[in-house]
Design a protein around this motif. Structure first.
Motif, PDB file in Angstrom:
ATOM      1  N   VAL A  95       0.838  -1.197   0.000  1.00  0.00           N
ATOM      2  CA  VAL A  95       0.000   0.000   0.000  1.00  0.00           C
ATOM      3  C   VAL A  95       0.873   1.248   0.000  1.00  0.00           C
ATOM      4  O   VAL A  95       1.888   1.314   0.705  1.00  0.00           O
ATOM      5  CB  VAL A  95      -0.930   0.013   1.236  1.00  0.00           C
ATOM      6  CG1 VAL A  95      -1.730   1.317   1.303  1.00  0.00           C
ATOM      7  CG2 VAL A  95      -1.871  -1.178   1.204  1.00  0.00           C
ATOM      8  N   ILE A  97       2.077   4.598   1.143  1.00  0.00           N
ATOM      9  CA  ILE A  97       1.934   5.372   2.375  1.00  0.00           C
ATOM     10  C   ILE A  97       2.605   6.740   2.292  1.00  0.00           C
ATOM     11  O   ILE A  97       2.422   7.583   3.171  1.00  0.00           O
ATOM     12  CB  ILE A  97       2.477   4.607   3.599  1.00  0.00           C
ATOM     13  CG1 ILE A  97       3.970   4.320   3.446  1.00  0.00           C
ATOM     14  CG2 ILE A  97       1.700   3.318   3.822  1.00  0.00           C
ATOM     15  CD1 ILE A  97       4.611   3.747   4.714  1.00  0.00           C
ATOM     16  N   GLU A 170      -2.392   7.191  -5.815  1.00  0.00           N
ATOM     17  CA  GLU A 170      -2.768   7.930  -4.613  1.00  0.00           C
ATOM     18  C   GLU A 170      -2.383   7.183  -3.350  1.00  0.00           C
ATOM     19  O   GLU A 170      -2.190   5.962  -3.350  1.00  0.00           O
ATOM     20  CB  GLU A 170      -4.282   8.191  -4.609  1.00  0.00           C
ATOM     21  CG  GLU A 170      -4.768   9.028  -5.790  1.00  0.00           C
ATOM     22  CD  GLU A 170      -6.273   9.242  -5.747  1.00  0.00           C
ATOM     23  OE1 GLU A 170      -6.947   8.526  -4.966  1.00  0.00           O
ATOM     24  OE2 GLU A 170      -6.766  10.124  -6.477  1.00  0.00           O
ATOM     25  N   LEU A 171      -2.290   7.927  -2.250  1.00  0.00           N
ATOM     26  CA  LEU A 171      -2.035   7.308  -0.953  1.00  0.00           C
ATOM     27  C   LEU A 171      -3.149   6.316  -0.641  1.00  0.00           C
ATOM     28  O   LEU A 171      -4.324   6.595  -0.871  1.00  0.00           O
ATOM     29  CB  LEU A 171      -1.963   8.374   0.144  1.00  0.00           C
ATOM     30  CG  LEU A 171      -0.820   9.402   0.042  1.00  0.00           C
ATOM     31  CD1 LEU A 171      -0.882  10.363   1.219  1.00  0.00           C
ATOM     32  CD2 LEU A 171       0.530   8.718  -0.003  1.00  0.00           C
ATOM     33  N   GLY A 172      -2.773   5.156  -0.134  1.00  0.00           N
ATOM     34  CA  GLY A 172      -3.764   4.130   0.190  1.00  0.00           C
ATOM     35  C   GLY A 172      -4.007   3.145  -0.930  1.00  0.00           C
ATOM     36  O   GLY A 172      -4.653   2.100  -0.706  1.00  0.00           O
ATOM     37  N   ALA A 173      -3.521   3.444  -2.137  1.00  0.00           N
ATOM     38  CA  ALA A 173      -3.714   2.533  -3.273  1.00  0.00           C
ATOM     39  C   ALA A 173      -2.790   1.325  -3.135  1.00  0.00           C
ATOM     40  O   ALA A 173      -1.745   1.379  -2.492  1.00  0.00           O
ATOM     41  CB  ALA A 173      -3.442   3.259  -4.584  1.00  0.00           C
ATOM     42  N   SER A 174      -3.190   0.208  -3.752  1.00  0.00           N
ATOM     43  CA  SER A 174      -2.408  -1.024  -3.695  1.00  0.00           C
ATOM     44  C   SER A 174      -1.591  -1.212  -4.963  1.00  0.00           C
ATOM     45  O   SER A 174      -2.038  -0.866  -6.057  1.00  0.00           O
ATOM     46  CB  SER A 174      -3.327  -2.239  -3.502  1.00  0.00           C
ATOM     47  OG  SER A 174      -3.949  -2.197  -2.234  1.00  0.00           O
TER      48      SER A 174
END
Length: 325
Positions: A95, A97, A170-174
């Motif tokens: 993920v 961060i 984006e932040l949080g994307a896998s």
């Protein structure tokens, strides 16, 4: 009688038969050449047990550490599960961060993972975005408890993956990550050996990891880093490198600019030319070269001509894949 497992198939290795002979007898196509352990075309990797030491003759120490071996001279001492170097293991998910611009066209990407993942600082992985597009990037950090991977990703002209990382990720994307690969990394031992590291642009990424790893493992020999760019915008981590040089008296940092706009505390010229001209001989040195393929190829030859052993020269050339619009 030992068994050899490759993929979904398992074969019996006859007495005095090599791994290569077993697989070829079973019509498994394995690249090979001299069959005497010289050309290294038949190199494979043991996935479960260490291969016989005799089967690793001539391989770099970093490859030996990862259980690579030469199948043409490997007579198994126990059952083995093997794979070709380009066969990938299962990927893991990580993920995003953190994302931060290091230069106008290089982003610092930090991923966090939960699954078990082993790597050496300086190795590379394949990152895969949701539509399946894959690109390789070098790891810029050392293994640690936080389970993170750091990358320095440069935006390439018409680069589908790099532009996606810069503009859309984006932040949080896998992101899917392959197993770590490559032999350009630090291994403990020979702590007093001088280290020469030369990188251009985002080639600093693996070198930063290698330097951090060497210092963390108390490497006592001199460590010289030459980081080059055409202009000042291509240099980064300047303050961090200078702070590191103050903290560790055996670490030396030289930022190099080959174009215009040079500052008084930088050196004018190409990093590899400055590095090579600064040392009379590289005999007994360990050399790490990362970045532009032409620089890596040319400097590898020059380092050898100046006395460095081929087995002590480690490279990571950043080959560019031309994407079409």
């Amino acid at each position: 009688m030992r068994s050899i497992t490759i993929g979904e198939s398992t074969f019996s290795c006859q007495p005095d038969e090599t791994v290569l002979e077993t697989l070829l007898r079973e019509n498994v196509q394995i690249p090979n050449g001299c069959r005497q352990g010289l050309c290294q075309a038949c190199m494979m990797r043991s996935l479960d047990t260490p291969p016989p030491v005799s089967a690793q003759t001539g391989l770099k120490d970093t490859l030996q550490k990862q259980n690579y071996f030469l199948s043409c001279i490997c007579r198994p001492e126990q059952d083995m599960t093997v794979a070709l170097p380009n066969q990938q293991g299962a990927s893991i998910e990580a993920v995003v961060i953190e994302k931060q611009l290091l230069t106008p066209d290089i982003v610092h990407l930090v991923l966090e993972y939960q699954s078990q993942f082993n790597f050496f600082a300086g190795q590379f992985v394949n990152l895969k975005r949701p539509d399946g597009l894959i690109r390789s990037y070098s790891i810029a950090n050392i293994p640690q408890h936080e389970n993170i991977l750091e990358f320095h990703i440069r935006r390439l002209p018409n680069g589908q993956f790099s532009s996606w990382v810069h503009d859309e990720l984006e932040l949080g994307a896998s992101v899917a990550i392959s197993e770590a690969q490559g032999s350009c990394h630090y291994l403990p031992g020979r702590a007093e050996q001088p280290l020469l590291l030369i990188g251009t642009g985002s080639g600093l990424a693996p070198l930063y990891g290698i330097i951090s790893d060497a210092l963390a493992q108390d490497h006592s020999g001199p460590i010289h880093l030459y980081h080059g760019s055409r202009d000042l915008n291509g240099l980064y981590f300047i303050d961090e490198m200078r702070e590191l040089a103050v903290e560790f008296e055996n670490f030396h940092y030289t930022p190099c600019v080959s174009g215009e706009g040079i500052e008084s505390d930088h050196v004018r010229g190409r990093a590899h030319e400055i590095a090579l001209s600064s040392t009379e001989t590289l005999s007994g040195w360990r050399v790490f070269l990362c970045g532009h393929p032409e620089m890596v190829s040319h400097t590898k030859k020059m380092a050898f001509m100046k006395g460095a052993s081929i087995s002590d020269i480690y490279t990571d050339a950043f080959h560019v894949i031309q994407d079409k619009k």
